[in-house]
Motif scaffolding. Structure first.
Motif, PDB file in Angstrom:
ATOM      1  N   PHE A 147       0.800  -1.216   0.000  1.00  0.00           N
ATOM      2  CA  PHE A 147       0.000   0.000   0.000  1.00  0.00           C
ATOM      3  C   PHE A 147       0.837   1.272   0.000  1.00  0.00           C
ATOM      4  CE2 PHE A 147      -2.536  -3.386   1.905  1.00  0.00           C
ATOM      5  CZ  PHE A 147      -3.628  -3.357   1.064  1.00  0.00           C
ATOM      6  N   ASN A 148       2.130   1.131   0.045  1.00  0.00           N
ATOM      7  CA  ASN A 148       3.014   2.290   0.069  1.00  0.00           C
ATOM      8  C   ASN A 148       3.937   2.304  -1.144  1.00  0.00           C
ATOM      9  OD1 ASN A 148       2.029   3.270   2.522  1.00  0.00           O
ATOM     10  ND2 ASN A 148       3.331   1.883   3.666  1.00  0.00           N
ATOM     11  N   VAL A 149       3.375   2.078  -2.293  1.00  0.00           N
ATOM     12  CA  VAL A 149       4.150   2.045  -3.529  1.00  0.00           C
ATOM     13  C   VAL A 149       3.975   3.384  -4.244  1.00  0.00           C
ATOM     14  CG1 VAL A 149       4.348   0.892  -5.766  1.00  0.00           C
ATOM     15  CG2 VAL A 149       3.851  -0.444  -3.737  1.00  0.00           C
ATOM     16  N   SER A 150       5.072   3.896  -4.761  1.00  0.00           N
ATOM     17  CA  SER A 150       4.979   5.156  -5.498  1.00  0.00           C
ATOM     18  C   SER A 150       4.350   4.903  -6.865  1.00  0.00           C
ATOM     19  CB  SER A 150       6.374   5.762  -5.681  1.00  0.00           C
ATOM     20  OG  SER A 150       7.120   4.988  -6.605  1.00  0.00           O
ATOM     21  N   ASN A 151       3.888   5.966  -7.493  1.00  0.00           N
ATOM     22  CA  ASN A 151       3.310   5.843  -8.833  1.00  0.00           C
ATOM     23  C   ASN A 151       4.324   5.266  -9.815  1.00  0.00           C
ATOM     24  OD1 ASN A 151       0.858   6.837  -8.003  1.00  0.00           O
ATOM     25  ND2 ASN A 151       1.329   8.949  -8.568  1.00  0.00           N
ATOM     26  N   GLU A 152       5.576   5.674  -9.672  1.00  0.00           N
ATOM     27  CA  GLU A 152       6.627   5.196 -10.579  1.00  0.00           C
ATOM     28  C   GLU A 152       6.860   3.692 -10.404  1.00  0.00           C
ATOM     29  OE1 GLU A 152       7.072   7.908  -8.518  1.00  0.00           O
ATOM     30  OE2 GLU A 152       6.694   9.391 -10.089  1.00  0.00           O
ATOM     31  N   GLU A 153       6.894   3.237  -9.138  1.00  0.00           N
ATOM     32  CA  GLU A 153       7.091   1.806  -8.878  1.00  0.00           C
ATOM     33  C   GLU A 153       5.920   0.989  -9.403  1.00  0.00           C
ATOM     34  OE1 GLU A 153       9.606   1.496  -4.777  1.00  0.00           O
ATOM     35  OE2 GLU A 153       7.600   2.386  -4.646  1.00  0.00           O
ATOM     36  N   LEU A 154       4.729   1.512  -9.210  1.00  0.00           N
ATOM     37  CA  LEU A 154       3.539   0.825  -9.697  1.00  0.00           C
ATOM     38  C   LEU A 154       3.515   0.779 -11.221  1.00  0.00           C
ATOM     39  CD1 LEU A 154       0.943  -0.593  -8.863  1.00  0.00           C
ATOM     40  CD2 LEU A 154      -0.187   1.636  -8.886  1.00  0.00           C
ATOM     41  N   ALA A 155       3.846   1.879 -11.856  1.00  0.00           N
ATOM     42  CA  ALA A 155       3.855   1.930 -13.321  1.00  0.00           C
ATOM     43  C   ALA A 155       4.903   0.979 -13.894  1.00  0.00           C
ATOM     44  CB  ALA A 155       4.118   3.354 -13.790  1.00  0.00           C
ATOM     45  N   ALA A 156       6.017   0.821 -13.193  1.00  0.00           N
ATOM     46  CA  ALA A 156       7.078  -0.057 -13.681  1.00  0.00           C
ATOM     47  C   ALA A 156       6.643  -1.520 -13.692  1.00  0.00           C
ATOM     48  CB  ALA A 156       8.325   0.105 -12.818  1.00  0.00           C
ATOM     49  N   THR A 157       5.671  -1.885 -12.881  1.00  0.00           N
ATOM     50  CA  THR A 157       5.223  -3.280 -12.823  1.00  0.00           C
ATOM     51  C   THR A 157       4.034  -3.558 -13.734  1.00  0.00           C
ATOM     52  OG1 THR A 157       3.703  -2.873 -10.986  1.00  0.00           O
ATOM     53  CG2 THR A 157       5.980  -3.492 -10.423  1.00  0.00           C
ATOM     54  N   TYR A 158       3.469  -2.518 -14.318  1.00  0.00           N
ATOM     55  CA  TYR A 158       2.269  -2.691 -15.149  1.00  0.00           C
ATOM     56  C   TYR A 158       2.613  -3.326 -16.492  1.00  0.00           C
ATOM     57  CZ  TYR A 158      -1.744  -1.728 -18.075  1.00  0.00           C
ATOM     58  OH  TYR A 158      -2.795  -1.853 -18.927  1.00  0.00           O
ATOM     59  N   LYS A 159       1.842  -4.351 -16.830  1.00  0.00           N
ATOM     60  CA  LYS A 159       1.939  -4.978 -18.142  1.00  0.00           C
ATOM     61  C   LYS A 159       0.511  -5.231 -18.615  1.00  0.00           C
ATOM     62  CE  LYS A 159       6.349  -7.053 -17.387  1.00  0.00           C
ATOM     63  NZ  LYS A 159       7.016  -8.080 -16.666  1.00  0.00           N
ATOM     64  N   PRO A 160       0.129  -4.685 -19.760  1.00  0.00           N
ATOM     65  CA  PRO A 160      -1.244  -4.895 -20.210  1.00  0.00           C
ATOM     66  C   PRO A 160      -1.493  -6.366 -20.552  1.00  0.00           C
ATOM     67  CG  PRO A 160       0.029  -3.698 -21.853  1.00  0.00           C
ATOM     68  CD  PRO A 160       0.890  -3.862 -20.658  1.00  0.00           C
ATOM     69  N   SER A 161      -2.683  -6.801 -20.293  1.00  0.00           N
ATOM     70  CA  SER A 161      -3.040  -8.180 -20.645  1.00  0.00           C
ATOM     71  C   SER A 161      -3.339  -8.245 -22.145  1.00  0.00           C
ATOM     72  CB  SER A 161      -4.260  -8.617 -19.833  1.00  0.00           C
ATOM     73  OG  SER A 161      -5.417  -7.953 -20.294  1.00  0.00           O
ATOM     74  N   PRO A 162      -3.404  -9.435 -22.710  1.00  0.00           N
ATOM     75  CA  PRO A 162      -3.674  -9.571 -24.145  1.00  0.00           C
ATOM     76  C   PRO A 162      -4.992  -8.958 -24.599  1.00  0.00           C
ATOM     77  CG  PRO A 162      -2.896 -11.650 -23.233  1.00  0.00           C
ATOM     78  CD  PRO A 162      -3.105 -10.724 -22.081  1.00  0.00           C
ATOM     79  N   THR A 163      -5.933  -8.816 -23.673  1.00  0.00           N
ATOM     80  CA  THR A 163      -7.236  -8.255 -24.065  1.00  0.00           C
ATOM     81  C   THR A 163      -7.243  -6.739 -24.041  1.00  0.00           C
ATOM     82  OG1 THR A 163      -8.036  -8.379 -21.769  1.00  0.00           O
ATOM     83  CG2 THR A 163      -8.474 -10.291 -23.215  1.00  0.00           C
TER      84      THR A 163
END
Length: 67
Positions: free
Chosen positions: A49-65
């Motif tokens: 719950f204490n993740v920065s926007n940058e850290e969160l964005a770095a882990t984002y990967k869109p799904s195939p849909t």
């Protein structure tokens, strides 16, 4: 008479098995609860719950849909 003794032994054995299973379940619950309350588990949960926007964005990967 022998048949009655065998039945009593079986019933006692079944009761002992049930008691052992209950003790095992209690021990497993206590172990899990101790792990949940441990400092490392607490800090890991807080990091979720204490993740920065940058850290969160770095882990984002869109799904195939998603485009």
């Amino acid at each position: 008479m022998n048949n009655l003794i065998e039945k009593v032994v079986l019933i006692q054995g079944k009761g002992q098995i049930e008691q052992l299973e209950k003790r095992r379940d209690v021990m497993q619950f206590e172990e899990l609860f101790a792990r949940i309350e441990s400092p490392s588990s607490t800090s890991a949960a807080l990091r979720l719950f204490n993740v920065s926007n940058e850290e969160l964005a770095a882990t984002y990967k869109p799904s195939p849909t998603e485009s």
